[in-house]
Write an enzyme that holds these catalytic residues in place. Structure first.
Site, PDB file in Angstrom:
ATOM      1  N   SER A 518       0.849  -1.183   0.000  1.00 21.69           N
ATOM      2  CA  SER A 518       0.000   0.000   0.000  1.00 21.69           C
ATOM      3  C   SER A 518       0.893   1.244   0.000  1.00 21.69           C
ATOM      4  O   SER A 518       1.653   1.438  -0.939  1.00 21.69           O
ATOM      5  CB  SER A 518      -0.961  -0.053   1.194  1.00 21.69           C
ATOM      6  N   HIS A 631      -7.160  -5.943  -1.535  1.00 21.93           N
ATOM      7  CA  HIS A 631      -6.084  -5.188  -0.886  1.00 21.93           C
ATOM      8  C   HIS A 631      -5.617  -5.847   0.413  1.00 21.93           C
ATOM      9  O   HIS A 631      -4.518  -5.569   0.894  1.00 21.93           O
ATOM     10  CB  HIS A 631      -6.583  -3.765  -0.601  1.00 21.93           C
TER      11      HIS A 631
END
Length: 658
Positions: A518, A631
């Site tokens: 991320s 994610h």
């Protein structure tokens, strides 16, 4: 032969007495042996909670309800594998299983036999606030009729922003609305054009507080705080501030409403939320604490823990909440009269959840180099561990304790980072090293057990990690990164690496790799375009271009603008200058890219763009794309994919850092 056996036994005893007993290595699938704790609840001295664990054989994550006995042993009460919510109602425990388009409630009686089906609703239920088992309020997903797609098997149709959400998939036309259930009758209570969240029921059950989020496609939050009379169903809206978001609602015993409020700031979009109290009788809201230094919430990240969901609680002196302070997460208290924050729990633990119990609190917390357990804290100095859910397992393995490293950044701020030495390292010998960068960027690395780092330490690597500018734990100003991405944070990371090399004698400065996910992936992409000091890199779920990210991500323009201060139309050149892709022609570092097909936070094209650019410039590169993952792959993905991910990263470093 007998004499030799006696000698060996004696030698083993000597080793044990010096703390050198044989311990097991931490392998790539070790995370599957650990269990995360969440949803701690207490009823008449009995403690109940959920335990979640990765089932490696069945290839999925399982979660069940447990009870803690007086002797400290945990007893499993369900075997449904997917119990993700429960509520204690009188002598019964209500369990919930949500499927696609429907929710089944089961009732588990005091005898704790088999849970029997009690109620089935044709809604995908989310939050529930019970007046009684026969009368309660709940939120559920609602899809607007105009958004119904009869050809959903063949095509995806979007007409809104945002149109998808990480972990949820396509959300075009999808809302979360409020219902009342009353003895079999279900009534819709909220506008279907907005979404409802943060249900909170007063102690006398006469008021229900919640947050309305208008779905206007606006960049900035535009929440509304509402309180409903549970008998008359009359509602009152409270406009505390414009362009703000509310969270963590809860009522005091006296009936005041506690909540957090984050006002949007053009100057510093990363500022912390403040703590408020609303006196419903007088119609006045008061800020109790601005949230500046002692932020509200635990932002310590991990790849093996659960929980981290708590309610604001109050007594006559003040309000309790969990905060992030530098790199620890204590329970703190805001004193009404002084408006100051007092840190309560020791920094030896990071608190995820807390529940009032006897003269103190029950805590779900993790300690240095260990995973979650349940503790009792008596509001004094005594902290008692009540469970052994993970501790003995970790004590029998080669867990490395982090060593603290302090350094000063260019702004004169004293920062702290950590290094995990390789298992059984020898003084003076140089070892390959991995710089691991956290996500967020407003997250925080702590000192509790982190599987991937411990695995690398067991494989012969030193692992170094820190919290650069932009991280949580040091106040709103420290978290400010608007327009400064890749500047002060990059400099902090490089200074930390330099300091770690000087302050240890086992880091090989020519064999260092860098990785992160991320924000950590964005920084990995940025780093390899600005220095060649790293021999290899592994960029995970990253961003390569702020222009494409702002138009693809489910948090899109708002997040991009908050960190770059630019947008694709008014200042594209500045946006491009802050994009790692702009420097791809400078990269020489062999780089692995890890991404997931259904990652809508940092969408797949972000990883592909950077990979394609590096291949274009003949930089050794590889991209691994995981199907049916999002994610959260490294934290809650399918067990086999979590193993594959870690194997790919490790093998990349084996190849280039050997």
């Amino acid at each position: 032969m007998r004499y030799k056996t006696i000698l060996l036994a004696a030698f083993a005893l000597i080793l044990t007495s010096h703390g050198f007993a044989q311990k097991h290595p931490i392998d790539v699938d070790f995370f599957g042996k650990l269990r995360s704790i969440s949803s701690l609840q207490e009823k008449d001295g009995n403690l109940f909670f959920l335990l979640k664990q990765a089932d490696l054989k069945r290839g999925k994550n399982i979660s069940n309800l447990y009870q803690l006995n007086a002797d400290g042993k945990t007893v499993q009460l369900t075997n449904g594998n997917d119990i993700n919510w429960f509520s204690i109602q009188g002598s019964d425990i209500i369990l919930r299983n949500s499927g696609k388009g429907e929710t089944t409630f089961k009732r588990l009686a005091n005898s704790y036999g088999e849970a029997l089906e009690w109620l089935k609703l044709p809604y995908q239920v989310q939050e529930v606030a019970f007046i009684s088992p026969e009368h309660f309020f709940f939120t559920a997903q609602y899809r607007l009729k105009k958004a119904v797609n009869p050809d959903a098997d063949n095509c995806r149709i979007f007409e809104e922003l945002p149109f998808w959400s990480n972990g949820r998939g396509d959300i075009d036309g999808l809302r979360t609305v409020l219902y009342r259930y009353d003895k079999g009758n279900v009534t819709l209570l909220s506008d279907t054009l907005a979404s409802v969240s943060e249900l909170a029921l007063s102690e006398d059950k006469q008021r229900l507080g919640y947050v309305i989020r208008k779905h206007s496609g606006k960049t900035y939050p535009d929440d509304e705080l509402q309180v409903l009379n549970t008998a008359s169903l009359d509602t009152k809206a409270w406009n505390i501030a414009d362009s703000c978001s509310y969270g963590q609602l809860n009522f005091t015993k006296e009936g005041a409403l506690l909540f957090t409020l984050r006002k949007y700031s053009e100057d510093n979009p990363q500022q912390n939320a403040a703590l408020y109290q609303l006196d419903l009788a007088k119609g006045k809201a008061k800020e109790l604490y601005d949230g500046d230094i002692h932020s509200i919430g635990n932002s310590i990240i991990s790849d093996i823990k659960g929980g981290n969901r708590f309610k604001l609680l109050a007594d006559k002196q003040g309000v309790y909440y969990v905060s992030t302070v530098i790199d620890h997460a204590p329970l703190v208290k805001v004193i009404y009269k002084e408006g100051k924050v007092s840190i309560l729990t020791p920094d030896s633990i990071d608190v995820d959840e807390y529940v009032p119990y006897q003269d103190g609190f029950l805590l779900i917390a993790s300690s240095t180099s260990h995973a979650q357990e349940i503790y009792y804290w008596d509001k004094g100095k005594k902290l008692t561990k009540l469970t052994d859910i993970n501790t003995s397992l970790l004590d029998s393995h080669q867990v490395v304790s982090p060593q603290s490293i302090e350094f000063t950044n260019r702004n004169g701020v004293k920062l702290r980072g950590y290094v995990l030495p390789p298992v059984n390292y020898k003084e003076g010998k140089k070892y390959p090293t991995i710089l691991d960068i956290h996500g967020g960027p407003k997250a925080t690395y702590g000192t509790s057990f982190f599987h991937e780092m411990q695995y690398w330490a067991n494989k012969g690597y030193a692992v170094i990690f820190t919290n650069p500018t932009g991280s949580n734990g040091r106040g709103s100003e420290f978290a400010r990164l608007k327009g400064a991405f890749g500047d002060i944070d990059y400099d902090d990371l490089m200074r930390f690496v330099d300091t770690a090399i000087v302050k240890t004698n086992f880091i090989d400065k020519v064999r260092i790799g860098v990785t992160g996910g991320s924000y950590g992936g964005v920084m990995t992409n940025w780093i390899i375009g600005h220095t060649n000091r790293f021999r290899a890199a592994a960029s995970q779920r990253s961003i390569s271009s702020w222009t494409s990210f702002s138009l693809l991500s489910d948090i899109g323009y708002s997040f991009g603008h908050a960190y770059t201060g630019s947008d694709p139309w008014s200042n594209h050149e500045d946006l491009w200058k802050q994009s790692p892709l702009a420097y791809a022609d400078k990269v020489k570092t062999p780089t692995l890219f890890i991404h997931s097909e259904e990652d809508y936070r940092c969408p797949l094209p972000e990883g592909i763009q950077m990979y394609s650019a590096l291949r274009h410039f003949n930089v050794p590169s590889r991209i691994v794309i995981f199907k049916e993952e999002n994610h959260e792959l490294s934290r809650s993905g399918k067990p086999q994919n979590r193993i594959k991910r870690l194997q790919e990263i490790t093998q990349w470093f084996v190849e280039y850092l050997r």
